[in-house]
Design a protein around this motif. Structure first.
Motif, short mmCIF file in Angstrom:
data_model
loop_
_atom_site.label_atom_id
_atom_site.label_comp_id
_atom_site.label_asym_id
_atom_site.label_seq_id
_atom_site.Cartn_x
_atom_site.Cartn_y
_atom_site.Cartn_z
N GLY A 1 0.79 -1.22 0.00
CA GLY A 1 0.00 0.00 0.00
C GLY A 1 0.82 1.28 0.00
N PHE A 2 2.13 1.16 -0.20
CA PHE A 2 2.99 2.35 -0.19
C PHE A 2 3.11 2.94 -1.59
N TYR A 3 3.52 4.20 -1.63
CA TYR A 3 3.72 4.88 -2.90
C TYR A 3 5.13 4.60 -3.42
N GLY A 4 5.19 3.97 -4.59
CA GLY A 4 6.47 3.54 -5.14
C GLY A 4 7.42 4.66 -5.49
N ARG A 5 6.89 5.83 -5.82
CA ARG A 5 7.74 6.95 -6.23
C ARG A 5 8.19 7.81 -5.05
N LEU A 6 7.89 7.33 -3.83
CA LEU A 6 8.36 8.01 -2.62
C LEU A 6 9.37 7.12 -1.91
N THR A 7 10.20 7.71 -1.08
CA THR A 7 11.13 6.95 -0.25
C THR A 7 10.38 6.37 0.95
N ALA A 8 11.06 5.51 1.70
CA ALA A 8 10.45 4.96 2.93
C ALA A 8 10.12 6.09 3.90
N LYS A 9 11.02 7.03 4.04
CA LYS A 9 10.79 8.15 4.96
C LYS A 9 9.60 8.99 4.53
N GLU A 10 9.49 9.24 3.22
CA GLU A 10 8.37 10.04 2.72
C GLU A 10 7.04 9.32 2.90
N ASN A 11 7.04 8.00 2.70
CA ASN A 11 5.82 7.23 2.93
C ASN A 11 5.41 7.28 4.40
N LEU A 12 6.36 7.11 5.29
CA LEU A 12 6.04 7.16 6.72
C LEU A 12 5.62 8.56 7.15
N ASN A 13 6.20 9.56 6.53
CA ASN A 13 5.81 10.94 6.86
C ASN A 13 4.36 11.19 6.46
N PHE A 14 3.94 10.58 5.34
CA PHE A 14 2.55 10.67 4.91
C PHE A 14 1.63 10.06 5.96
N LEU A 15 1.98 8.85 6.43
CA LEU A 15 1.19 8.20 7.48
C LEU A 15 1.22 8.99 8.78
N TYR A 16 2.37 9.56 9.07
CA TYR A 16 2.57 10.35 10.29
C TYR A 16 1.54 11.48 10.36
N LYS A 17 1.33 12.14 9.22
CA LYS A 17 0.40 13.27 9.19
C LYS A 17 -1.05 12.81 9.20
N ILE A 18 -1.35 11.71 8.48
CA ILE A 18 -2.72 11.21 8.44
C ILE A 18 -3.19 10.75 9.81
N TYR A 19 -2.33 9.99 10.49
CA TYR A 19 -2.72 9.40 11.78
C TYR A 19 -2.44 10.32 12.97
N GLY A 20 -1.77 11.44 12.71
CA GLY A 20 -1.45 12.34 13.82
C GLY A 20 -0.51 11.71 14.82
N CYS A 21 0.50 10.99 14.33
CA CYS A 21 1.43 10.26 15.20
C CYS A 21 2.24 11.22 16.06
N THR A 22 2.47 10.82 17.28
CA THR A 22 3.28 11.63 18.20
C THR A 22 4.28 10.79 19.00
N ASN A 23 4.18 9.45 18.90
CA ASN A 23 4.98 8.59 19.77
C ASN A 23 6.43 8.45 19.34
N PHE A 24 6.69 8.54 18.03
CA PHE A 24 8.03 8.25 17.52
C PHE A 24 8.45 9.27 16.47
#
Length: 203
Positions: A85-108
């Motif tokens: 389910g990740f975006y192939g044209r993004l890096t791992a960090k960019e994909n996680l940053n996308f999830l970070y913003k969607i889920y409002g992550c604060t733990n890590f």
């Protein structure tokens, strides 16, 4: 979070995939599920996560009904499946940053999560060039970042090398300490016996 499944039933073209299935999992428990191919293991996890609908029965999280249309309850559950389910044209960090913003992550911090799973050295590599093992690591990194209260792992050892398996076991230890309720689907009964508190077999 406590998870209750009551008389759950799912049909595909009038054929029963899951039939009158019930299960109660206490908050913080780790449960294993095994069974032959086509027995409905993945379908069960998708119904619990709210990805798939069901025809009969109830799924309750802390006594509140779970359903694909009930967004508030779905936010507590995260499913790690066969598709990245990740975006192939993004890096791992960019994909996680996308999830970070969607889920409002604060733990890590994202860099810390990538380091935990051994992907920090590939921070400039596009995901479309990742091997299957690297994609599996990234899926686990996403689960760590989001920190759900209920985590559903569908064959989490798939494509992982020895280091990847160690990273997975370390994450499972952390999730257990954090009282995450976990369901793991796997064909590896020996590993399930060492990792989970009980194993459910679906025929």
């Amino acid at each position: 979070m406590k998870l209750e499944i009551r008389s759950l039933t799912k049909y595909y073209y009038h054929h029963s995939i899951i039939n009158d299935f019930s299960l109660t999992i206490k908050s913080g428990d780790i449960i294993g599920i095994t069974g032959p191919n086509g027995s409905g293991k993945t379908t069960l996890l998708k119904m619990i996560s709210g990805i798939s609908s069901f025809d009969k029965g109830e799924i309750l999280i802390n006594n509140k009904k779970m359903h694909p249309d009930m967004v508030d309850n779905r936010k507590f559950v995260y499913y790690v499946g066969h598709v990245s389910g990740f975006y192939g044209r993004l890096t791992a960090k960019e994909n996680l940053n996308f999830l970070y913003k969607i889920y409002g992550c604060t733990n890590f911090e994202i860099e810390d999560v990538l380091s935990k799973i051994g992907l920090d050295i590939d921070n400039k590599k596009l995901v479309k060039f990742f091997s299957q093992g690297m994609l599996q690591r990234l899926k686990l990194a996403a689960a760590e970042l989001i920190s759900p209260r209920i985590l559903l792992l569908d064959e989490p050892r798939t494509s992982l090398d020895q280091k990847g398996l160690i990273y997975l076991d370390n994450l499972l230890d952390e999730w257990e300490k954090n009282k995450t309720t976990i369901i793991i689907v796997s064909h590896n009964k020996t590993w399930l016996s060492d990792t989970t508190k009980r194993i459910i077999k679906i025929d």
